[in-house]
Design a protein around this motif. Sequence first.
Motif, short mmCIF file in Angstrom:
data_model
loop_
_atom_site.label_atom_id
_atom_site.label_comp_id
_atom_site.label_asym_id
_atom_site.label_seq_id
_atom_site.Cartn_x
_atom_site.Cartn_y
_atom_site.Cartn_z
N UNK A 158 -17.02 61.99 44.50
CA UNK A 158 -17.71 60.91 45.20
C UNK A 158 -17.56 61.06 46.73
N UNK A 159 -18.54 60.50 47.44
CA UNK A 159 -18.48 60.41 48.91
C UNK A 159 -18.35 61.77 49.59
N UNK A 160 -19.10 62.75 49.09
CA UNK A 160 -19.04 64.09 49.68
C UNK A 160 -19.40 64.06 51.17
N UNK A 161 -20.42 63.28 51.51
CA UNK A 161 -20.85 63.22 52.91
C UNK A 161 -19.77 62.65 53.82
N UNK A 162 -18.90 61.82 53.28
CA UNK A 162 -17.79 61.27 54.07
C UNK A 162 -16.64 62.28 54.17
N UNK A 163 -16.47 63.06 53.12
CA UNK A 163 -15.38 64.04 53.12
C UNK A 163 -15.66 65.18 54.10
N UNK A 164 -16.91 65.62 54.18
CA UNK A 164 -17.21 66.81 54.99
C UNK A 164 -17.03 66.60 56.48
N UNK A 165 -16.90 65.35 56.94
CA UNK A 165 -16.69 65.10 58.37
C UNK A 165 -15.20 64.97 58.70
N UNK A 166 -14.36 65.07 57.67
CA UNK A 166 -12.92 64.93 57.88
C UNK A 166 -12.30 66.22 58.41
N UNK A 167 -11.13 66.09 59.03
CA UNK A 167 -10.36 67.27 59.41
C UNK A 167 -9.84 67.96 58.17
N UNK A 168 -9.40 69.20 58.32
CA UNK A 168 -8.85 69.92 57.18
C UNK A 168 -7.68 69.19 56.55
#
Length: 263
Positions: A158-168
């Motif tokens: 879930x929430x892939x679009x939110x995860x991809x903007x996170x730092x490593x």
Amino acid sequence: MPLWADNAKKINTKESPAQADNVKKIGPKEFDEFLKNCNMEDRLQLGLALELISQKEFENKENWKDIETKCSLEEIKVRLNNNSYHTFNLAHYKDVEYHEIVEWVANSMGIETSNKGTQTLEEEIIKKAMEKVWDSMTKDQRKQLLQNIQNSTNTKIDDIDKIIVQTGRNAIAILIGLKAVFGFKFISLAMVFFHGLGVIMGITFSFGFYTGLSKVLATLTGPWGWGILIITTILSLGQPNPNDVIKFVITTYFIRMRHNGEK
């Protein structure tokens, strides 16, 4: 679900002595036992990580006796010690103080090593490497990686679009928290993460996860731009470089976890 991913789940459900004791340290005796339990394919993987053989030799295996000699247990131990800080500690030259080598690599990456077992440090090294790779990727590549993970595990993130903007650091923490996808063992996440990277790179895993892993690590530690090497200390002239050992540590971890799962 591909066979290698199914095997990861099997590994994930088994408790091993190393996993049960997070302060256990793998010394020379335990490391020798690990090497003795390695089949020829395992030894070739380790030899490839240490550059005892080339990727071409590994894949073609045209001169089996020659590459078997190059990847003998003694050659693996000598090369590992030559590439590590043991170059300056000849008293231990014939033995592999594996835990100390893992500590040395972890320290060079800025990882706190006090009161931690070998497997804990191996997983922290891999986690740090995954964070570095993530930070080096574009948002599109991160999204593709997560989609590859979904495909290989037959689950939904879930929430892939939110995860991809996170730092490593944040993104890997989120993935570690997805117990429904990866279960409760780090090995499952690590396997699907490196497999997903391989798919992006165009690497096939037709001969299994471990064969593809060698190509992924060779690419990540090469000049491709997704280097997983994070040396924070300043190396003196002629001092062994932990970068040369990180592939071996990661490869050893995956092979040993497979051995534990087969017991």
